[in-house]
Design a protein around this motif. Structure first.
Motif, PDB file in Angstrom:
ATOM      1  N   VAL A  72       0.876  -1.560  -0.075  1.00 57.46           N
ATOM      2  CA  VAL A  72      -0.211   0.156   0.199  1.00 57.46           C
ATOM      3  C   VAL A  72       0.949   1.671   0.145  1.00 57.46           C
ATOM      4  CG1 VAL A  72      -1.422   1.135   1.372  1.00 57.46           C
ATOM      5  CG2 VAL A  72      -2.283  -1.141   0.905  1.00 57.46           C
ATOM      6  N   MET A  73       2.176   1.191   0.704  1.00 53.49           N
ATOM      7  CA  MET A  73       2.564   2.363   1.201  1.00 53.49           C
ATOM      8  C   MET A  73       3.389   2.483  -0.551  1.00 53.49           C
ATOM      9  SD  MET A  73       2.180   3.602   3.559  1.00 53.49           S
ATOM     10  CE  MET A  73       3.666   4.603   4.436  1.00 53.49           C
ATOM     11  N   VAL A  74       3.592   1.246  -0.928  1.00 55.93           N
ATOM     12  CA  VAL A  74       4.790   1.908  -2.373  1.00 55.93           C
ATOM     13  C   VAL A  74       4.143   2.624  -3.215  1.00 55.93           C
ATOM     14  CG1 VAL A  74       7.294  -0.125  -1.998  1.00 55.93           C
ATOM     15  CG2 VAL A  74       4.292  -0.124  -3.303  1.00 55.93           C
ATOM     16  N   GLN A  75       2.592   2.423  -3.281  1.00 57.63           N
ATOM     17  CA  GLN A  75       2.296   3.329  -4.378  1.00 57.63           C
ATOM     18  C   GLN A  75       1.885   4.598  -4.352  1.00 57.63           C
ATOM     19  OE1 GLN A  75      -1.667   0.869  -5.185  1.00 57.63           O
ATOM     20  NE2 GLN A  75      -0.690  -0.700  -3.508  1.00 57.63           N
ATOM     21  N   HIS A  76       2.100   5.344  -2.811  1.00 58.93           N
ATOM     22  CA  HIS A  76       2.737   6.343  -2.830  1.00 58.93           C
ATOM     23  C   HIS A  76       3.611   7.522  -3.702  1.00 58.93           C
ATOM     24  CE1 HIS A  76      -1.298   6.521  -0.348  1.00 58.93           C
ATOM     25  NE2 HIS A  76      -0.650   5.751  -0.287  1.00 58.93           N
ATOM     26  N   ASN A  77       4.623   6.374  -3.818  1.00 62.02           N
ATOM     27  CA  ASN A  77       5.720   6.960  -4.909  1.00 62.02           C
ATOM     28  C   ASN A  77       5.797   6.575  -6.200  1.00 62.02           C
ATOM     29  OD1 ASN A  77       7.634   7.820  -5.672  1.00 62.02           O
ATOM     30  ND2 ASN A  77       9.351   7.501  -3.845  1.00 62.02           N
ATOM     31  N   PRO A  78       4.762   6.448  -6.790  1.00 66.27           N
ATOM     32  CA  PRO A  78       4.993   5.794  -8.722  1.00 66.27           C
ATOM     33  C   PRO A  78       5.872   5.732  -9.280  1.00 66.27           C
ATOM     34  CG  PRO A  78       2.877   7.437  -8.468  1.00 66.27           C
ATOM     35  CD  PRO A  78       4.142   8.084  -6.923  1.00 66.27           C
ATOM     36  N   GLN A  79       7.346   6.460  -8.799  1.00 67.65           N
ATOM     37  CA  GLN A  79       8.050   6.751  -9.801  1.00 67.65           C
ATOM     38  C   GLN A  79       9.077   5.690  -9.131  1.00 67.65           C
ATOM     39  OE1 GLN A  79       8.356   8.175 -12.432  1.00 67.65           O
ATOM     40  NE2 GLN A  79       6.330   8.992 -11.874  1.00 67.65           N
ATOM     41  N   ALA A  80       8.607   4.900  -7.880  1.00 64.65           N
ATOM     42  CA  ALA A  80       9.979   4.268  -6.704  1.00 64.65           C
ATOM     43  C   ALA A  80      10.079   2.928  -7.863  1.00 64.65           C
ATOM     44  CB  ALA A  80       8.937   4.165  -5.464  1.00 64.65           C
ATOM     45  N   SER A  81      10.722   2.302  -7.701  1.00 64.87           N
ATOM     46  CA  SER A  81      11.144   0.880  -8.040  1.00 64.87           C
ATOM     47  C   SER A  81      10.637  -0.132  -8.280  1.00 64.87           C
ATOM     48  CB  SER A  81      12.858   0.155  -7.735  1.00 64.87           C
ATOM     49  OG  SER A  81      13.050  -0.584  -7.997  1.00 64.87           O
ATOM     50  N   CYS A  82      10.012  -1.045  -8.433  1.00 61.96           N
ATOM     51  CA  CYS A  82       8.758  -2.231  -8.084  1.00 61.96           C
ATOM     52  C   CYS A  82       9.988  -3.376  -7.422  1.00 61.96           C
ATOM     53  CB  CYS A  82       8.769  -2.841 -10.276  1.00 61.96           C
ATOM     54  SG  CYS A  82       7.143  -1.835 -10.353  1.00 61.96           S
ATOM     55  N   SER A  83      10.950  -2.953  -7.148  1.00 60.66           N
ATOM     56  CA  SER A  83      11.862  -4.242  -6.454  1.00 60.66           C
ATOM     57  C   SER A  83      11.280  -4.286  -4.864  1.00 60.66           C
ATOM     58  CB  SER A  83      13.148  -3.563  -6.021  1.00 60.66           C
ATOM     59  OG  SER A  83      13.469  -2.890  -5.017  1.00 60.66           O
ATOM     60  N   THR A  84      10.229  -4.196  -4.323  1.00 65.58           N
ATOM     61  CA  THR A  84       9.629  -3.855  -3.255  1.00 65.58           C
ATOM     62  C   THR A  84       8.676  -4.836  -3.255  1.00 65.58           C
ATOM     63  OG1 THR A  84      10.232  -2.557  -2.141  1.00 65.58           O
ATOM     64  CG2 THR A  84       8.973  -3.198  -1.280  1.00 65.58           C
ATOM     65  N   VAL A  85       8.196  -4.680  -4.481  1.00 63.56           N
ATOM     66  CA  VAL A  85       6.740  -5.735  -4.616  1.00 63.56           C
ATOM     67  C   VAL A  85       7.211  -7.288  -5.332  1.00 63.56           C
ATOM     68  CG1 VAL A  85       4.478  -5.534  -6.511  1.00 63.56           C
ATOM     69  CG2 VAL A  85       5.316  -3.462  -5.267  1.00 63.56           C
ATOM     70  N   ASP A  86       8.367  -7.168  -5.747  1.00 63.56           N
ATOM     71  CA  ASP A  86       8.591  -8.094  -6.251  1.00 63.56           C
ATOM     72  C   ASP A  86       9.474  -9.177  -5.535  1.00 63.56           C
ATOM     73  OD1 ASP A  86       8.256  -7.382  -9.592  1.00 63.56           O
ATOM     74  OD2 ASP A  86      10.433  -6.546  -9.423  1.00 63.56           O
TER      75      ASP A  86
END
Length: 130
Positions: free
Chosen positions: A67-81
């Motif tokens: 949920v939190m990473v979605q607040h920074n759309p320019q961030a890397s997808c590494s956390t999601v992966d």
């Protein structure tokens, strides 16, 4: 929308919605003068996202990160992966554990030819100290 409407739209109980708010997974909604919670479309979308993550058995702590990473759309997808890879590994381990459980139960099931409890090999095996 009110909590009941949100619950109906997402098929998530009002109690669960309040729980998600209490642990910070869902942002607390605005309250009107009458004390009712009022939710926005973004709350609906977040709750649907949370529900889908829970259906995948993703732990709450990981859902919080997603949920939190979605607040920074320019961030890397590494956390999601990483989160998805870890969940996949957990699911694969559970499958192995369940396969082992199935083999054990199948072995027990086919091991007893007795007709009386006093001679039941399954019960004797389950009581055994070995």
């Amino acid at each position: 929308m009110k909590i009941g409407e949100l619950a109906k739209a997402t098929q998530v109980s009002a109690k669960t919605i309040r729980y998600y708010e209490s642990i910070g997974l869902l942002i607390s909604p605005t309250r009107e003068a009458n004390g009712y919670r009022y939710y926005r479309l973004s709350d609906l979308e977040t709750l649907i996202f949370i529900k889908r993550c829970r259906e995948l058995n993703i732990p709450i702590k990981d859902i919080k990160q997603l949920v939190m990473v979605q607040h920074n759309p320019q961030a890397s997808c590494s956390t999601v992966d990483t989160i998805i890879a870890e969940q996949l590994a957990r699911v694969r381990q559970m499958q192995q554990d369940l396969n082992q459980l199935e083999q054990t139960l199948s072995s027990l099931f086919t091991s007893c030819s007795s007709k009386q409890i006093q001679d039941c090999f399954i019960l004797q095996t389950l009581k055994s100290t070995e």
